[in-house]
Design a protein around this motif. Structure first.
Motif, PDB file in Angstrom:
ATOM      1  N   UNK A 160       0.866  -1.180   0.000  1.00  0.00           N
ATOM      2  CA  UNK A 160       0.000   0.000   0.000  1.00  0.00           C
ATOM      3  C   UNK A 160       0.900   1.226   0.000  1.00  0.00           C
ATOM      4  N   UNK A 161       0.501   2.279  -0.696  1.00  0.00           N
ATOM      5  CA  UNK A 161       1.320   3.492  -0.699  1.00  0.00           C
ATOM      6  C   UNK A 161       1.181   4.230   0.626  1.00  0.00           C
ATOM      7  N   UNK A 162       2.063   5.203   0.820  1.00  0.00           N
ATOM      8  CA  UNK A 162       1.927   6.053   2.010  1.00  0.00           C
ATOM      9  C   UNK A 162       0.601   6.812   1.965  1.00  0.00           C
ATOM     10  N   UNK A 163       0.091   7.194   3.119  1.00  0.00           N
ATOM     11  CA  UNK A 163      -1.128   7.989   3.192  1.00  0.00           C
ATOM     12  C   UNK A 163      -0.791   9.441   2.867  1.00  0.00           C
ATOM     13  N   UNK A 164      -1.519  10.017   1.930  1.00  0.00           N
ATOM     14  CA  UNK A 164      -1.329  11.424   1.575  1.00  0.00           C
ATOM     15  C   UNK A 164      -2.247  12.245   2.463  1.00  0.00           C
ATOM     16  N   UNK A 165      -1.662  12.798   3.502  1.00  0.00           N
ATOM     17  CA  UNK A 165      -2.444  13.463   4.546  1.00  0.00           C
ATOM     18  C   UNK A 165      -2.085  14.941   4.552  1.00  0.00           C
ATOM     19  N   UNK A 166      -2.975  15.789   4.029  1.00  0.00           N
ATOM     20  CA  UNK A 166      -2.669  17.214   3.931  1.00  0.00           C
ATOM     21  C   UNK A 166      -3.143  17.971   5.177  1.00  0.00           C
ATOM     22  N   UNK A 167      -2.238  18.737   5.758  1.00  0.00           N
ATOM     23  CA  UNK A 167      -2.473  19.544   6.948  1.00  0.00           C
ATOM     24  C   UNK A 167      -3.234  20.799   6.538  1.00  0.00           C
ATOM     25  N   UNK A 168      -4.419  21.010   7.104  1.00  0.00           N
ATOM     26  CA  UNK A 168      -5.228  22.143   6.653  1.00  0.00           C
ATOM     27  C   UNK A 168      -6.127  22.633   7.776  1.00  0.00           C
ATOM     28  N   UNK A 208     -10.130  15.685  -0.053  1.00  0.00           N
ATOM     29  CA  UNK A 208     -10.590  14.311  -0.226  1.00  0.00           C
ATOM     30  C   UNK A 208     -11.006  14.037  -1.665  1.00  0.00           C
ATOM     31  N   UNK A 209     -11.680  15.006  -2.297  1.00  0.00           N
ATOM     32  CA  UNK A 209     -12.110  14.838  -3.682  1.00  0.00           C
ATOM     33  C   UNK A 209     -10.921  14.829  -4.643  1.00  0.00           C
ATOM     34  N   UNK A 210      -9.794  15.453  -4.237  1.00  0.00           N
ATOM     35  CA  UNK A 210      -8.599  15.511  -5.080  1.00  0.00           C
ATOM     36  C   UNK A 210      -7.699  14.297  -4.899  1.00  0.00           C
ATOM     37  N   UNK A 211      -8.078  13.367  -4.037  1.00  0.00           N
ATOM     38  CA  UNK A 211      -7.302  12.143  -3.869  1.00  0.00           C
ATOM     39  C   UNK A 211      -6.538  12.048  -2.571  1.00  0.00           C
ATOM     40  N   UNK A 212      -6.721  12.990  -1.658  1.00  0.00           N
ATOM     41  CA  UNK A 212      -6.073  12.892  -0.354  1.00  0.00           C
ATOM     42  C   UNK A 212      -6.596  11.686   0.407  1.00  0.00           C
ATOM     43  N   UNK A 213      -5.704  11.032   1.177  1.00  0.00           N
ATOM     44  CA  UNK A 213      -6.099   9.810   1.854  1.00  0.00           C
ATOM     45  C   UNK A 213      -6.500   9.984   3.293  1.00  0.00           C
ATOM     46  N   UNK A 267      -9.588   8.664   8.324  1.00  0.00           N
ATOM     47  CA  UNK A 267      -8.623   8.809   9.408  1.00  0.00           C
ATOM     48  C   UNK A 267      -8.296  10.287   9.583  1.00  0.00           C
ATOM     49  N   UNK A 268      -8.249  10.712  10.820  1.00  0.00           N
ATOM     50  CA  UNK A 268      -8.046  12.124  11.135  1.00  0.00           C
ATOM     51  C   UNK A 268      -6.875  12.283  12.094  1.00  0.00           C
ATOM     52  N   UNK A 269      -5.989  13.181  11.741  1.00  0.00           N
ATOM     53  CA  UNK A 269      -4.874  13.532  12.618  1.00  0.00           C
ATOM     54  C   UNK A 269      -5.108  14.934  13.153  1.00  0.00           C
TER      55      UNK A 269
END
Length: 565
Positions: A72-80, A96-101, A152-154
């Motif tokens: 599995x690839x790394x999770x693309x988690x954008x800080x916003x 999320x609609x742009x492909x963020x994981x 998943x939420x950070x």
């Protein structure tokens, strides 16, 4: 030696064959098929190969999984986060609609310091460096239309982490989600606040009590949620070297392990819930080596020092963010290149998730366009470069392995120094020897002075032209113009305060006061049990962040750092 290497290769192959792989093309751009991992030729003797090993095998230098990113690839988690909850909710949906994981919440400064938006200390700061969250109602809006049971939420917050987490739980309940199924990460790392970021609420002991309560609560009730993300990112951003980031971060992690053990928790139950957060800086190979050394050190200490038996307890799982401090206001388009290089170092270091900074973050919060470019940077790395085809592709490199060993040795030297400060095995603190050393280093100002000295030396090197930054002290002419940046209107603060006033008027006031009274009493009694359910009741009643933090502060007191020169 050659037989040991071949035995390791056979073990890796067996685990790789049994693991699930992505349905993807694992060949070069020219169509050449590549192996999932590379190692010494058959029959070769490589001294010290047990320190390198194979992916998915102790000491995990080459990654946690035998498949690498083929599994599995790394999770693309954008800080916003910016402005109010409604504005940030729109940005989350775009990500999320742009492909963020996954989502990563940035809170504004009043929230990070435990203040309500209408507190006098919050004036002029509401919504400016993240989203304002005053009560559970803001959490409801923040995640409106986003199913918390599936995402998943950070949450990057430490001082008031517990009340914010309880508001998140209350919001999930209002969505009809079983909170026991939630998955995500709460930062909660108070050690790094005293060491680097300076966003604490109380003295260390009450914070450690709250963190211990959180560890117990998550282990029993929300097993997939990680209650602690031990953060080296802010230590590095404050000016630490790579070795200091590595050592101070892992030392903090060992302190939290000691905290869990002091609570009587089973290490193989709570240790998998610990995660880490590192900086990916601009020195490409040093960063790769740092990530590899971190996994190896953690695995060895967890097994040999703290007695962790299970693989997952020995795994160091970490999120990476590219270096905000490396971004420049001068020629900001250069920041796209810096971010891509830093992101690639994190991927080659086998990060588990990644945030890429936007080109304009040194000037303001990211615009939608710059946020999209940052996310696309990760997607280009995954989809176009082939870096996800092979596990630890730089493993065995003379340079990378030497750097890995060097950073590990420097970290071990710093661990010993920290433990000596706390009295070594004759630790002064009941939690454990590393905790004792950390608290002694915080109290004496040792961590802060070490970081300040490193930052000073780097600044001197810049001013002497020994270190170079393109656009700053090299290649300073440019044809690029000024950026359009995102500006937060003062109306955000005014509207947030109006909403907060209305919310206080509409809630059940006696229920709020009763919940806060129970919290004060429980905080004052160390034998009263776990505080998390009591804070959760206050969040359900719409007690505000400031009210909850103040109620505990009446009991716990405040902490003031001693001035040193």
């Amino acid at each position: 030696m050659g037989e040991d290497i071949e035995a390791g290769r056979a073990r890796w192959q067996e685990r790789y064959d049994a693991a699930r792989k992505r349905d993807a093309d694992f060949s070069t751009l020219s169509g050449q098929q590549v192996e999932p991992v590379y190692g010494p030729p058959q029959g070769a003797a490589v001294p010290g190969f047990d320190r390198i090993g194979w992916p998915g095998e102790f000491p995990y230098t080459r990654g946690l999984y035998p498949t690498g990113y083929r599994g599995r690839p790394w999770t693309m988690r954008q800080f916003a986060g910016f402005g109010n909850a409604e504005q940030t909710n729109e940005r989350y949906k775009m990500i999320l609609e742009s492909g963020g994981g996954g989502l990563s919440v940035a809170f504004d400064m009043p929230t990070l310091m435990g203040y309500d938006s209408d507190d006098r200390h919050a004036l002029g700061e509401v919504g400016h460096c993240g989203v304002a969250v005053d009560s559970t109602a803001d959490m409801d809006t923040l995640f409106d239309g986003i199913p918390l049971g599936e995402v998943t939420t950070s949450m990057t917050i430490s001082g008031p982490a517990i009340p914010i987490f309880c508001m998140y739980l209350a919001a999930a309940e209002r969505q009809g989600v079983d909170i026991g199924t939630l998955n995500g990460t709460l930062q909660t790392d108070i050690f790094k606040e005293y060491i680097a970021q300076k966003e604490w609420l109380y003295p260390p002991e009450p914070h450690l009590r709250l963190i211990g309560d959180l560890m117990e609560y998550c282990a029993e009730h929300i097993p997939a949620f990680k209650p602690l993300s031990v953060s080296g990112y802010h230590i590095r951003e404050a000016g630490a070297t790579a070795a200091q980031e590595l050592a101070f971060t892992l030392a903090d992690g060992f302190g939290y392990v000691e905290l869990g053990l002091s609570r009587g928790l089973d290490i193989d139950q709570f240790a998998p819930g610990l995660s880490f957060f590192f900086d990916a800086h601009i020195d490409f190979f040093e960063e790769i080596a740092k990530f590899r050394a971190a996994r190896r050190i953690w695995a060895r200490w967890m097994r040999d020092t703290y007695g962790a038996a299970s693989e997952k307890s020995q795994w160091l799982r970490f999120h990476t963010q590219t270096a905000g401090v490396s971004l420049t206001a001068q020629q900001p388009y250069n920041n796209v290149v810096r971010t891509a290089v830093e992101a690639l170092s994190a991927v080659l270091g086998s990060t588990n998730s990644l945030h890429t900074n936007a080109l304009d973050e040194t000037l303001a919060l990211p615009t939608e366009q710059s946020a999209e470019i940052a996310l696309r940077t990760q997607q280009v790395l995954l989809e176009e470069t082939g870096v996800a085809n092979v596990a630890d592709p730089l493993g065995g490199s003379y340079y990378v392995e030497a750097l890995t060993d060097q950073l590990e040795n420097e970290a071990e030297r710093l661990f010993e120094r920290i433990r000596r400060m706390g009295g070594g095995e004759q630790a002064h603190h009941g939690i454990g020897p590393m905790t004792s050393g950390i608290l002694a280093g915080i109290d004496s100002g040792w961590f802060s002075s070490e970081i300040a000295e490193s930052a000073f030396q780097y600044q001197q090197a810049l001013e002497k032209d020994e270190k170079r930054i393109v656009g700053v002290n090299r290649h300073t002419s440019t044809v690029s113009g000024e950026l359009d940046i995102l500006r937060i209107s003062h109306e955000v603060e005014r509207e947030q305060n109006q909403a907060l006033t209305h919310r206080r008027e509409q809630r059940d006031g006696p229920a709020v006061e009763a919940a806060l009274t129970r919290l004060r009493r429980a905080a004052a009694d160390p034998g009263s049990g776990n505080l998390i359910p009591i804070v959760l009741d206050a969040a359900r009643a719409e007690a505000t962040l400031g009210e909850i933090c103040h109620a505990m502060g009446e009991v716990f007191g405040t902490y003031t750092e001693e001035s040193r020169f």
